[in-house]
Design a protein around this motif. Structure first.
Motif, PDB file in Angstrom:
ATOM      1  N   GLU A  35       0.856  -1.163  -0.096  1.00 32.17           N
ATOM      2  CA  GLU A  35      -0.108  -0.121  -0.097  1.00 32.17           C
ATOM      3  C   GLU A  35       0.879   1.291   0.051  1.00 32.17           C
ATOM      4  OE1 GLU A  35      -0.677  -2.604   1.848  1.00 32.17           O
ATOM      5  OE2 GLU A  35      -2.629  -3.362   1.714  1.00 32.17           O
ATOM      6  N   ALA A  39       0.905   4.303  -2.591  1.00 41.19           N
ATOM      7  CA  ALA A  39       0.578   5.584  -2.243  1.00 41.19           C
ATOM      8  C   ALA A  39       1.907   6.530  -2.476  1.00 41.19           C
ATOM      9  CB  ALA A  39       0.558   5.469  -0.648  1.00 41.19           C
ATOM     10  N   ASN A  42       1.629   7.207  -6.113  1.00 45.39           N
ATOM     11  CA  ASN A  42       0.621   8.354  -6.465  1.00 45.39           C
ATOM     12  C   ASN A  42       0.930   9.578  -6.247  1.00 45.39           C
ATOM     13  OD1 ASN A  42      -2.130   7.374  -7.395  1.00 45.39           O
ATOM     14  ND2 ASN A  42      -1.546   5.655  -6.298  1.00 45.39           N
ATOM     15  N   ILE A  43       1.757   9.714  -5.081  1.00 49.72           N
ATOM     16  CA  ILE A  43       1.989  11.265  -4.633  1.00 49.72           C
ATOM     17  C   ILE A  43       3.072  11.697  -5.925  1.00 49.72           C
ATOM     18  CG2 ILE A  43       3.290  12.428  -3.047  1.00 49.72           C
ATOM     19  CD1 ILE A  43       2.252  10.743  -0.839  1.00 49.72           C
ATOM     20  N   ASP A  46       1.246  12.523  -8.809  1.00 53.24           N
ATOM     21  CA  ASP A  46       0.674  13.724  -8.723  1.00 53.24           C
ATOM     22  C   ASP A  46       1.606  15.111  -8.920  1.00 53.24           C
ATOM     23  OD1 ASP A  46      -1.779  13.238  -5.995  1.00 53.24           O
ATOM     24  OD2 ASP A  46      -1.992  12.923  -8.332  1.00 53.24           O
ATOM     25  N   ALA A 127      -3.582  22.372  -8.384  1.00 56.38           N
ATOM     26  CA  ALA A 127      -2.664  21.627  -7.708  1.00 56.38           C
ATOM     27  C   ALA A 127      -3.036  21.374  -6.093  1.00 56.38           C
ATOM     28  CB  ALA A 127      -1.277  22.123  -7.826  1.00 56.38           C
ATOM     29  N   LEU A 129      -5.609  21.165  -4.487  1.00 60.71           N
ATOM     30  CA  LEU A 129      -6.721  19.940  -4.280  1.00 60.71           C
ATOM     31  C   LEU A 129      -6.060  18.788  -4.215  1.00 60.71           C
ATOM     32  CD1 LEU A 129      -9.367  20.938  -6.967  1.00 60.71           C
ATOM     33  CD2 LEU A 129      -9.384  21.556  -4.350  1.00 60.71           C
ATOM     34  N   GLU A 130      -5.100  18.604  -4.791  1.00 61.22           N
ATOM     35  CA  GLU A 130      -4.394  16.978  -4.745  1.00 61.22           C
ATOM     36  C   GLU A 130      -3.284  17.233  -3.615  1.00 61.22           C
ATOM     37  OE1 GLU A 130      -2.595  17.122  -8.967  1.00 61.22           O
ATOM     38  OE2 GLU A 130      -4.636  16.772  -9.591  1.00 61.22           O
ATOM     39  N   ASN A 133      -4.179  15.683  -0.127  1.00 60.10           N
ATOM     40  CA  ASN A 133      -4.037  14.257   0.264  1.00 60.10           C
ATOM     41  C   ASN A 133      -2.736  13.965   0.657  1.00 60.10           C
ATOM     42  OD1 ASN A 133      -6.944  13.668  -0.272  1.00 60.10           O
ATOM     43  ND2 ASN A 133      -6.651  13.692  -2.477  1.00 60.10           N
ATOM     44  N   HIS A 134      -1.782  14.496   0.123  1.00 59.04           N
ATOM     45  CA  HIS A 134      -0.515  14.148   0.467  1.00 59.04           C
ATOM     46  C   HIS A 134      -0.086  14.480   1.844  1.00 59.04           C
ATOM     47  CE1 HIS A 134       0.909  15.200  -4.058  1.00 59.04           C
ATOM     48  NE2 HIS A 134      -0.128  14.261  -3.912  1.00 59.04           N
ATOM     49  N   GLN A 136      -2.271  14.503   4.463  1.00 61.45           N
ATOM     50  CA  GLN A 136      -3.363  13.649   4.728  1.00 61.45           C
ATOM     51  C   GLN A 136      -2.515  12.247   5.516  1.00 61.45           C
ATOM     52  OE1 GLN A 136      -7.162  12.892   3.488  1.00 61.45           O
ATOM     53  NE2 GLN A 136      -7.458  11.258   4.826  1.00 61.45           N
ATOM     54  N   HIS A 137      -2.003  11.943   4.102  1.00 65.42           N
ATOM     55  CA  HIS A 137      -0.981  10.543   4.038  1.00 65.42           C
ATOM     56  C   HIS A 137       0.228  10.505   4.887  1.00 65.42           C
ATOM     57  CE1 HIS A 137      -0.202   6.635   2.775  1.00 65.42           C
ATOM     58  NE2 HIS A 137       0.890   6.964   2.675  1.00 65.42           N
ATOM     59  N   LYS A 140      -0.384  11.206   8.748  1.00 68.57           N
ATOM     60  CA  LYS A 140      -0.649   9.804   9.455  1.00 68.57           C
ATOM     61  C   LYS A 140       0.583   9.007   9.913  1.00 68.57           C
ATOM     62  CE  LYS A 140      -1.913   6.076   7.198  1.00 68.57           C
ATOM     63  NZ  LYS A 140      -2.663   5.201   6.011  1.00 68.57           N
TER      64      LYS A 140
ATOM     65  N   GLY B  50      -1.990  14.366 -12.764  1.00 73.09           N
ATOM     66  CA  GLY B  50      -0.766  13.126 -13.202  1.00 73.09           C
ATOM     67  C   GLY B  50      -1.473  12.069 -13.772  1.00 73.09           C
ATOM     68  N   SER B 124      -5.860   3.170   2.722  1.00 76.11           N
ATOM     69  CA  SER B 124      -4.896   4.335   2.075  1.00 76.11           C
ATOM     70  C   SER B 124      -5.792   5.237   1.474  1.00 76.11           C
ATOM     71  CB  SER B 124      -4.020   3.647   1.301  1.00 76.11           C
ATOM     72  OG  SER B 124      -3.190   4.410   0.733  1.00 76.11           O
ATOM     73  N   VAL B 125      -5.628   6.385   1.443  1.00 77.79           N
ATOM     74  CA  VAL B 125      -6.000   7.599   0.711  1.00 77.79           C
ATOM     75  C   VAL B 125      -5.640   7.392  -0.784  1.00 77.79           C
ATOM     76  CG1 VAL B 125      -4.419   9.252   0.973  1.00 77.79           C
ATOM     77  CG2 VAL B 125      -6.705  10.097   0.660  1.00 77.79           C
ATOM     78  N   PHE B 126      -4.569   6.601  -1.158  1.00 82.05           N
ATOM     79  CA  PHE B 126      -4.175   6.113  -2.644  1.00 82.05           C
ATOM     80  C   PHE B 126      -4.345   4.979  -2.833  1.00 82.05           C
ATOM     81  CE2 PHE B 126      -2.359  10.267  -2.760  1.00 82.05           C
ATOM     82  CZ  PHE B 126      -1.793  10.761  -1.642  1.00 82.05           C
ATOM     83  N   ILE B 150     -11.283  14.772  -4.174  1.00 84.17           N
ATOM     84  CA  ILE B 150     -10.626  16.156  -4.495  1.00 84.17           C
ATOM     85  C   ILE B 150     -11.438  17.196  -4.510  1.00 84.17           C
ATOM     86  CG2 ILE B 150      -9.619  16.941  -6.779  1.00 84.17           C
ATOM     87  CD1 ILE B 150      -7.878  14.888  -5.549  1.00 84.17           C
TER      88      ILE B 150
END
Lengths: 249, 155
Positions: A35, A39, A42-43, A46, A127, A129-130, A133-134, A136-137, A140, B50, B124-126, B150
């Protein structure tokens, strides 16, 4: 002249995203669990997408393509923070850099949303908005390390200590020309320092014994100075394009 | 006779490569369709910066429209930025059908698309794609995906 200065600032943002995206992509296949592999990829993706938007904008001002700017500039022509060039040490190190950079970047984007330059403003509005989420992760994970075992606490404290000079450097350099500031086009990173540390929990600052006025490593990234790590990053990511220029997939 | 209705119909058939049965119109990617004399002007907004499917989607749009319209101008606009509010409510059931929980305004009301239980956990958020977060249902024990938030969904 003003265009060249604006282009440099946009490259600074794009370079931060691109270089950090590269570092995060290195984790793919080596994450502590599947995971996290996903993750971080994905970051990284983005940030790469956002870098592309900013590079295309800079390219319009400099009459170059995004590919020209990424693959054919030398290390001394990159303006990213050294914090983002550093190689991974352990997962507390990786997540801490994501945590710090995403908070910094989101504060910067909040200001750039109000830029008098329409294009900068619209890319920033997208940007941010994305990037939420970075934050947030990574938040944590920083909390997991802080509240975990003796080993995780020792590691995150050690990461804070070794990375702090690089973080403080982000707020002590990047001197923007007055013309850009007076016209409300860009934002001076040093102006974000107070807001940045307000976003970090006081408990975290106390636990890690962070002194926000301590030593900042004196590398002037905005003048093209970097750690030697950037050379290796660029050698890797630029090599294919340079060996086969103008090739297409 | 080719009209904007025809264009919308064609765009409704352009699917997101990563979300079967979900079209770009469902996702709210199509901002406007204007026909001026014989020039078709379509404004699209990208979902995620992306997104690896972006280029594919743009070329699918161009080729589908070019079959019916000789003069197509495709404009990519970033403003206003795409967010979850742009997803058509009519697409929510389609998302559930493919195992993706549709966006909600309060995260506590995310429910399992299979058994509808609210006993869910965020892993996971991703997730597996730019647009997905990974969840697990503690009731039926199946994993599922949630359409990544989003922006904040307005009531």
């Amino acid at each position: 002249m003003l265009n060249a200065q604006i282009a440099k600032y946009i490259l600074f943002i794009a370079d931060n995203n691109f270089i950090f995206s590269h570092r995060l992509a290195e984790i793919c296949g080596h994450g502590p669990m599947l995971e996290e592999d996903i993750a971080l990829s994905n970051i990284s993706l983005d940030l790469l997408g956002q870098a592309n938007l900013f590079y295309e904008l800079a390219g319009e001002l400099l009459d170059k393509t995004a590919d020209d700017l990424v693959y054919y500039r030398e290390a001394t022509e990159f303006y990213n923070f050294s914090l983002l060039e550093l190689p991974h040490k352990d997962y507390s190190h990786t997540q801490l850099v994501i945590f710090w950079y995403s908070i910094f970047y989101s504060l910067l984007l909040e200001e750039l949303k109000k830029s008098t330059n329409n294009r900068i403003s619209e890319i920033s509005s997208k940007a941010i908005l994305e990037v939420n989420n970075h934050i947030q992760h990574s938040k944590k994970w920083v909390k997991i390390f802080l509240n975990g075992t003796d080993e995780s606490k020792a590691r995150i404290k050690s990461s804070f200590a070794s990375l702090l000079p690089y973080l403080l450097n982000c707020f002590s350099q990047v001197h923007i020309e007055n013309a850009l500031l007076d016209n409300g086009i860009v934002c001076q990173p040093s102006s974000l320092k107070d807001k940045f540390f307000k976003k970090i929990d006081n408990a975290i600052i106390a636990f890690t014994e962070t002194d926000i006025n301590s030593y900042a490593i004196p590398i002037n990234n905005y003048a093209g100075e970097h750690t030697e790590y950037l050379g290796y990053i660029l050698a890797e990511c630029q090599s294919l394009a340079r060996e086969f220029p103008n090739s297409k997939w | 006779m080719n009209s904007t209705e025809t264009a919308w119909h064609i765009l409704n058939e352009v699917m997101d490569p990563e979300l079967p049965e979900i079209s770009i119109v469902d996702l709210g990617m199509v901002r406007s369709v204007l026909l001026n004399e014989d020039l078709l002007h379509v404004v699209i907004t990208p979902t995620f910066s992306g997104c690896p499917a972006k280029e594919t989607i743009l070329s699918d749009i161009k080729s589908s429209l070019s079959n019916h319209f000789s003069n197509v101008c495709l404009e990519v606009s970033l403003s206003p930025p795409w967010d979850v509010n742009d997803i058509k409510k009519t697409a929510y059931q389609k998302l559930k059908n493919i195992g993706i929980a549709p966006p909600v305004s309060d995260e506590k009301s995310i429910s399992c698309p299979r058994c509808n239980s609210l006993q869910v956990s965020c892993l996971s958020v991703f997730g597996s794609a730019s647009c997905k977060s990974l969840y697990k249902c503690r009731s039926c024990l199946e994993p599922f995906e949630y359409f990544k938030s989003i922006g904040k969904l307005r009531e």
